[in-house]
Design a protein around this motif. Structure first.
Motif, short mmCIF file in Angstrom:
data_model
loop_
_atom_site.label_atom_id
_atom_site.label_comp_id
_atom_site.label_asym_id
_atom_site.label_seq_id
_atom_site.Cartn_x
_atom_site.Cartn_y
_atom_site.Cartn_z
N ALA A 24 0.84 -1.19 0.00
CA ALA A 24 0.00 0.00 0.00
C ALA A 24 0.87 1.22 0.00
O ALA A 24 2.00 1.19 0.41
N CYS A 25 0.32 2.33 -0.47
CA CYS A 25 1.14 3.50 -0.66
C CYS A 25 0.60 4.68 0.11
O CYS A 25 -0.57 4.95 0.08
N GLY A 26 1.49 5.39 0.79
CA GLY A 26 1.02 6.54 1.54
C GLY A 26 2.10 7.14 2.37
O GLY A 26 3.25 6.78 2.26
N THR A 268 -6.92 5.13 7.91
CA THR A 268 -5.96 6.14 7.47
C THR A 268 -5.56 5.91 6.02
O THR A 268 -5.36 6.85 5.25
N VAL A 269 -5.44 4.63 5.65
CA VAL A 269 -5.10 4.30 4.26
C VAL A 269 -6.15 4.89 3.32
O VAL A 269 -5.83 5.52 2.31
N ILE A 270 -7.41 4.71 3.66
CA ILE A 270 -8.50 5.22 2.83
C ILE A 270 -8.45 6.74 2.73
O ILE A 270 -8.58 7.33 1.65
N ASN A 271 -8.25 7.40 3.87
CA ASN A 271 -8.21 8.86 3.88
C ASN A 271 -7.09 9.39 3.00
O ASN A 271 -7.26 10.36 2.24
N LEU A 272 -5.93 8.78 3.09
CA LEU A 272 -4.79 9.24 2.29
C LEU A 272 -5.01 8.99 0.80
O LEU A 272 -4.66 9.81 -0.05
N TYR A 273 -5.60 7.84 0.49
CA TYR A 273 -5.86 7.53 -0.92
C TYR A 273 -6.90 8.48 -1.49
O TYR A 273 -6.73 9.02 -2.60
N ASP A 274 -7.98 8.70 -0.76
CA ASP A 274 -9.05 9.56 -1.26
C ASP A 274 -8.64 11.02 -1.40
O ASP A 274 -9.24 11.77 -2.16
N THR A 275 -7.60 11.42 -0.68
CA THR A 275 -7.10 12.80 -0.79
C THR A 275 -5.87 12.87 -1.69
O THR A 275 -5.10 13.82 -1.64
N LEU A 278 -1.99 8.90 -1.53
CA LEU A 278 -1.57 7.51 -1.70
C LEU A 278 -1.64 7.16 -3.17
O LEU A 278 -2.60 7.54 -3.85
N ASP A 279 -0.65 6.43 -3.64
CA ASP A 279 -0.67 5.94 -5.01
C ASP A 279 -1.22 4.53 -5.10
O ASP A 279 -1.72 4.11 -6.15
N TRP A 280 -1.11 3.78 -3.99
CA TRP A 280 -1.53 2.39 -4.01
C TRP A 280 -1.79 1.98 -2.58
O TRP A 280 -0.89 2.03 -1.73
N GLY A 281 -3.02 1.64 -2.24
CA GLY A 281 -3.37 1.36 -0.87
C GLY A 281 -3.97 -0.01 -0.69
O GLY A 281 -4.82 -0.45 -1.47
N VAL A 282 -3.53 -0.73 0.35
CA VAL A 282 -4.08 -2.05 0.68
C VAL A 282 -5.34 -1.88 1.51
O VAL A 282 -5.36 -1.13 2.48
N LEU A 283 -6.41 -2.59 1.12
CA LEU A 283 -7.69 -2.51 1.79
C LEU A 283 -7.93 -3.76 2.64
O LEU A 283 -7.45 -4.84 2.32
#
Length: 562
Positions: A24-26, A268-275, A278-283
């Protein structure tokens, strides 16, 4: 993958669930890192911001035993071979050409290319000799040395047992650019084994100049891979990969920088991706379910299998887990299908055996998981009957056991689920949860300081032996006091006699029969699920390579194409 330890395999796998996942990316310090990336892109540089869900335990190649360390090492070091862009095929690394092999398939001779360490030192054959000897030397207590080299590199087992000296290991520098490796017997997967981090070279002169400071932080290391490691203090939750100008194939490396931050909270992964930070996030969990309709959503398959390890002996005192019926009862007492679909909800599937699906096929072309079938399934009624039988045999009506697990949000949810299922279906059982940081958990596993451990394994190479040898009597990875002579004979004979009286068909059947002993007869472990990885990936991220065995990912060919 080393421990998932692995893929955990590695662990290769040994670590739990998402604490071992890289990809995941962030960035926690998202404002500064994202600003840096934007500035870099404006100047023609390609910068990727990614996340990890656990800290790096070590960057010393012969002391590593987990997927997080191995993934980091794969970016900054390189062995004789490395896994290529298809994810599975070994391609040339420090080796300038394919090795020459003796007629009996036991002596490999590698010619090295002209390559440099990041400090300008040449990479030589002696760098491999020095590294491999360090890995097998008993004084270093390498957790993977004897495990990976024993029965493979000539004299490794005897050296690990202190019957021979490290200098007698079957590896020799013929000259600065020629390395000779002698095997105990033919190894069909030897070239893929050479991509594994334990077999990376080490700059002896530099390391000896640093002494105990070597690998204590990124400033006390040198690198021969696509990137160098910077801004890592040895224990921190952030680090950076920077393009290595001394790397022999630097023209293939498009990214100039990768910023890594540890993020354990899936929200936090979701928040960073949606803003767009993040380039690649693990869900995981509910987030994986919520985002399935998102066009950026992808599911990546993975051959890592998670299971409960039963410690049959703790502090030299026999426990309830020494009883086979009690182990079988626990193995059957939880609904793993519900766990995979409702808690993970990321494409992971229930596992009813040790060997993963979609990993290897038998010589007849059948998937090995299908060939051996379901070896243990959820059955609360049968579990209760076995539990009562086991309690009667040990003379107890109640049992308290500790479950050692991880500290991520997903891990804790699965732990609570397991605790509820086991206590409900096995009357008289009390489960206490222990969820320390990843590094502490590895230490406790090494010391066999647990009752039950939520563990996992990702394959280190493309062969069933990467799974079956985990549970050999006295094996370096068998930290649960399991022993079955019939299991040992099947696995050892299959491995050592392949091509010497054992055909390929027989080899696979012996490995499959061993799995039945491990799970059906002995219930040494309780399979839970086979991992899948749900990710959100920005469309401008290209070329990240996922590996089904060994280190999880390669960023050598990655790029940002906005």
């Amino acid at each position: 993958m080393r421990k998932t330890k692995g893929r955990l395999g590695i662990l290769l796998a040994l670590s739990l669930v998402l604490s071992m996942i890289l990809g995941a990316c962030g960035s926690k310090s998202s404002d500064s890192s994202n600003s840096s990336a934007s500035k870099g892109n404006a100047s023609g540089k390609e910068v990727l911001n990614i996340m990890e869900s656990a800290e790096i335990p070590t960057m010393n190649t012969f002391m590593a035993q987990d997927a997080v360390s191995y993934n980091a090492m794969n970016q900054v070091f390189e062995g004789l071979m490395r896994l290529g862009q298809d994810g599975v095929t070994p391609v040339l690394g420090m080796a300038a050409e394919k090795p020459t092999v003796s007629k009996d398939q036991t002596v490999y001779t590698f010619k090295l290319r002209d390559a440099k360490w990041s400090n300008g030192d040449p990479v030589t054959a002696n760098d491999f000799v020095y590294s491999w000897r360090q890995a097998i030397d008993p004084k270093n207590s390498s957790p993977y040395g004897a495990y990976m080299m024993g029965g493979v590199i000539k004299n490794a087992s005897e050296i690990a047992a202190k019957k021979k000296k490290p200098e007698e290991l079957g590896v020799k520098a013929i000259d600065d650019k020629t390395l000779e490796v002698t095997l105990e017997h033919p190894i069909g997967y030897f070239e893929s084994l050479m991509t594994f981090p334990l077999f990376y070279p080490m700059d002896q002169k530099y390391i000896e100049s640093k002494g105990k400071e070597y690998a204590s932080n990124s400033d006390n290391m040198v690198y021969n891979g696509p990137f160098t490691l910077t801004k890592w203090n040895g224990t921190g939750d952030s680090w950076t990969y920077e393009k290595n100008p001394n790397y022999w194939d630097k023209d293939s490396v498009k990214l100039s920088q990768i910023n890594v931050n540890v993020v354990k909270d899936p929200g936090t992964v979701i928040n960073l991706y949606d803003t767009n930070k993040l380039d690649w996030g693990v869900l995981s969990g509910e987030y994986a379910a919520q985002y399935k309709s998102n066009p950026d959503y992808k599911v990546l398959s993975d051959p890592t299998v998670y299971y409960l390890k039963f410690n049959q002996e703790r502090s030299n005192q026999k426990t309830a887990l020494a009883n086979t019926d009690i182990r079988k009862a626990i193995s059957m007492a939880f609904d793993k299908e519900a766990m995979a679909t409702t808690i993970l909800a990321n494409g992971s599937t229930a596992a009813n055996g040790l060997y993963p699906k979609d990993f290897l096929k038998t010589p007849g072309g059948e998937d090995v998981r299908k060939a051996n079938g379901d070896l243990v399934k959820y059955n609360a009624k049968e579990a209760k009957a076995l539990w009562e039988k086991g309690l009667k045999a040990i003379g107890k009506s109640k049992v308290s056991l500790e479950l050692l697990s991880g500290d991520t949000d997903s891990a804790k949810k699965m732990d609570e689920y397991l605790k509820g299922q086991l206590e409900k279906n096995l009357p008289g059982l009390t489960i206490t949860l222990s969820e320390p940081p990843f590094k502490v958990r590895l230490d406790r596993d090494n010391k066999q300081d647990y009752d039950i451990e939520f563990a996992g394994w990702g394959p280190d190479y493309l062969d069933l032996y990467t799974f079956s040898n985990l549970f050999l009597t006295g094996g370096d990875q068998n930290r649960m006091s399991y022993s079955d002579p019939e299991y040992d004979k099947l696995v050892n004979d299959a491995y050592s006699k392949l091509g010497k009286g054992v055909t390929k068909d027989q080899y696979f059947q012996m490995q499959l029969d061993a799995e039945k002993i491990l799970i059906q007869k002995d219930a040494a472990i309780a399979p839970i699920y086979q991992k899948a990885i749900a990710v959100l990936q920005k469309p401008y991220v290209k070329g990240i390579v996922k590996h089904p065995f060994g280190p999880g990912y390669s960023y050598k060919w990655a790029s940002i194409q906005k």
